[in-house]
Design a protein around this motif. Sequence first.
Motif, short mmCIF file in Angstrom:
data_model
loop_
_atom_site.label_atom_id
_atom_site.label_comp_id
_atom_site.label_asym_id
_atom_site.label_seq_id
_atom_site.Cartn_x
_atom_site.Cartn_y
_atom_site.Cartn_z
N MET A 1 3.82 7.86 9.04
CA MET A 1 5.15 8.53 8.26
C MET A 1 4.67 9.27 7.19
N ALA A 2 3.76 8.95 6.42
CA ALA A 2 3.10 9.69 5.49
C ALA A 2 2.63 11.04 5.92
N LEU A 3 1.94 10.92 7.09
CA LEU A 3 1.33 12.37 7.73
C LEU A 3 2.46 13.43 7.93
N ARG A 4 3.57 12.62 8.49
CA ARG A 4 4.69 13.64 8.97
C ARG A 4 5.10 14.79 8.02
N HIS B 1 -5.60 1.31 13.02
CA HIS B 1 -4.76 0.45 12.19
C HIS B 1 -5.40 -0.98 11.57
N ALA B 2 -4.90 -1.17 10.63
CA ALA B 2 -5.52 -2.35 9.70
C ALA B 2 -4.30 -2.96 9.06
N PRO B 3 -3.68 -4.07 9.34
CA PRO B 3 -2.75 -4.62 8.81
C PRO B 3 -2.45 -5.43 7.61
N ASP C 1 -2.25 0.74 7.55
CA ASP C 1 -1.07 0.32 8.09
C ASP C 1 -0.57 1.68 8.99
N GLU C 2 -0.55 1.69 10.34
CA GLU C 2 -0.40 2.86 11.15
C GLU C 2 1.15 3.28 11.00
N MET D 1 -5.48 2.40 2.34
CA MET D 1 -4.33 1.52 1.64
C MET D 1 -5.10 1.27 0.20
N GLY D 2 -6.54 1.53 0.24
CA GLY D 2 -6.97 1.23 -1.07
C GLY D 2 -6.65 2.25 -2.30
N GLY D 3 -6.48 1.48 -3.55
CA GLY D 3 -6.41 2.37 -4.78
C GLY D 3 -4.94 2.22 -5.13
N ASP D 4 -4.64 2.56 -6.44
CA ASP D 4 -3.12 2.28 -6.97
C ASP D 4 -2.47 3.23 -6.35
N ARG D 5 -2.84 4.56 -5.85
CA ARG D 5 -1.78 5.38 -5.40
C ARG D 5 -1.76 5.30 -4.10
N ALA D 6 -2.35 4.49 -3.31
CA ALA D 6 -2.31 4.51 -1.63
C ALA D 6 -0.86 4.04 -1.27
N PRO D 7 -0.37 4.44 0.07
CA PRO D 7 -1.30 5.49 0.76
C PRO D 7 -1.04 6.80 0.55
N ASP D 8 0.02 7.24 -0.28
CA ASP D 8 0.38 8.56 -0.64
C ASP D 8 -0.49 9.44 -0.93
N ALA D 9 -1.32 9.07 -2.05
CA ALA D 9 -2.29 10.21 -2.46
C ALA D 9 -3.63 10.14 -1.62
#
Lengths: 342, 342
Positions: free
Chosen positions: A51-54, A64-66, A45-46, A17-25
């Motif tokens: 979803m992104a992994l799919r 998980h970390a909310p 966020d699980e 979740m860290g970084g400007d382009r998280a979580p996709d990049a």
Amino acid sequence: MPIYSATMDLPVALDAMGGDRAPDAMVEGAVRAYRAGVPVMLVGDEERLHMALRTYEVELPVVHAPDVIGMDERAVEVRRRKRASIAVAADEVASGRASALVSMGHSGATMAAALFRLGRLKGVERPAIVAHVPARTGFVTLLDVGANADCRPAMLQQFAVMGSVYARVVFGHADPAVGLMSIGEEASKGNELVRATHPLLASTPGIRFHGNVEGNDLFSGAVPVIVTDGFTGNVMLKLAEGEAKMLFASMRDELRASLRGRLGGWLARPALRAVADKVDPASYGAQPLLGVGAPAFIGHGSSGARAVHSALRFAHDTATRSLVRRMAAELEGQRSDDDGDD
Amino acid sequence: MPIYSATMDLPVALDAMGGDRAPDAMVEGAVRAYRAGVPVMLVGDEERLHMALRTYEVELPVVHAPDVIGMDERAVEVRRRKRASIAVAADEVASGRASALVSMGHSGATMAAALFRLGRLKGVERPAIVAHVPARTGFVTLLDVGANADCRPAMLQQFAVMGSVYARVVFGHADPAVGLMSIGEEASKGNELVRATHPLLASTPGIRFHGNVEGNDLFSGAVPVIVTDGFTGNVMLKLAEGEAKMLFASMRDELRASLRGRLGGWLARPALRAVADKVDPASYGAQPLLGVGAPAFIGHGSSGARAVHSALRFAHDTATRSLVRRMAAELEGQRSDDDGDD
């Protein structure tokens, strides 16, 4: 505090979740690293991560970390917000379920999480951030590049020991020379900090002290480890990145200004590209934080998938080479020579 | 102490015995400058200088100085050895017979000669050395780049005022922004010196304070004046020079490695050469020492005729634009706002 052991099998914990382009990049980089043989664990966020992994049809372990520490929040928030992605990722490493920590998020929060959850190595007052600077031959290990804006001589001495071990483990230098960044080669040259540090480094066992070096020596590669305070080091690193960008942009402008230049530029492109790639910070992805109890890496907030992939591969390599264990042993040796104050 | 006035007619005093290639490169550079319309006075061993001048069939005024401070001697020698070329050259300026001082010799001795023989401007604790850094657009005025390894906030404040006047006079900036070199844009970022200097610059009348800048900002040109302590500035300047050299050498290596690269390199050469020239320190020849009572310039020991010619032209330009007089007036203004402590 324990020194965590790493094996080939343990995953690297990525603060997804860290970084400007998280979580996709982060997810894309993690998938690339996984496909290249690097075990990775995603922390965040699980729901969003699954979803992104799919997209990639890849199964990676997700913890998980909310919560997430935003770029504009204070670093110390990480002490209170135990469910923030960087805190949970650090805990995974501290508990032995992951081998190394990687984050492209809030640098200060990553440093704080590493310090408080992974612990400091004995004999280290303050951890230091390392940069690999591309030199004429190989890379130069430069530290500190930003963790400590004000340093005392003993801190630079610890950086020298850590940098020396780092260059041996990561770059395979048998007995790397260590230089002290100054403004003249003579021992009498420099600011107060450097003049007080010089005799200390000269009498430090286990390192090969070269003496003072100057700004231009960063790029020759003749002295493979260079220590400086975190203010100077950070200015140097950002200057080096900015200058490379300026020079390549100026060349592009000049080449585009004539037909001859455009043709020459097209033909020269692979060669110029090779040089540009060499000086691109994305090639190693993230900067190690030395002096904490497990490998920890801090990347640019703007990192894309390529930098994330590089950082994960690099973190895994470092963990499997027992960098932290070897550094702890070397620092322990210093301490026994040193009457072991702590 | 008087502020020396300069006219178009007064010659620039060149320490013709200072520098690795003195006196030959000094004389050649002086002859080139003279032919381009710059009045020059040579200071040094008159026999050797007249001999060297004979080659060019040019008559330049020569002032005899039988002694020279060697590169490996102590800077303070200049106080005692009144017949050393740098001391005599400074005296020519102090007595009003020359408009500006230029030396490619011992930097410390040149600084000491300028300080003791030309005097300090009121309101200046310590003179600062300026560098012009080639940016994406124009040049950035960076100071101090080496005269003061350890600085106090008030010194950086004086550098900011001097740098601001300098950018107005030399680069024609109407109201140049002044940046404080740091490791983050926020006022809270930086080392102790920078954090203490920030509020001081914010409340300094007569300058437009931009706030903190970072290493990479040196090359954008967006902030035309950047102040820093002489340790950081010297490291930055040498690093910038070293990186440019390394990048061009790496490109040459890469281009030579293939037929395509060799052809591309040949076609691209004028464009690449233009960029290399832009970043070449010889293009302005020598660095001004600000805060002393007359224009004084310190060049690289390795300077050749081209750098000497550039330095003399630049020194003459600076003198005719009354840089020192304008700087003294601005500092005087600061002092009256400031209750005039000295």
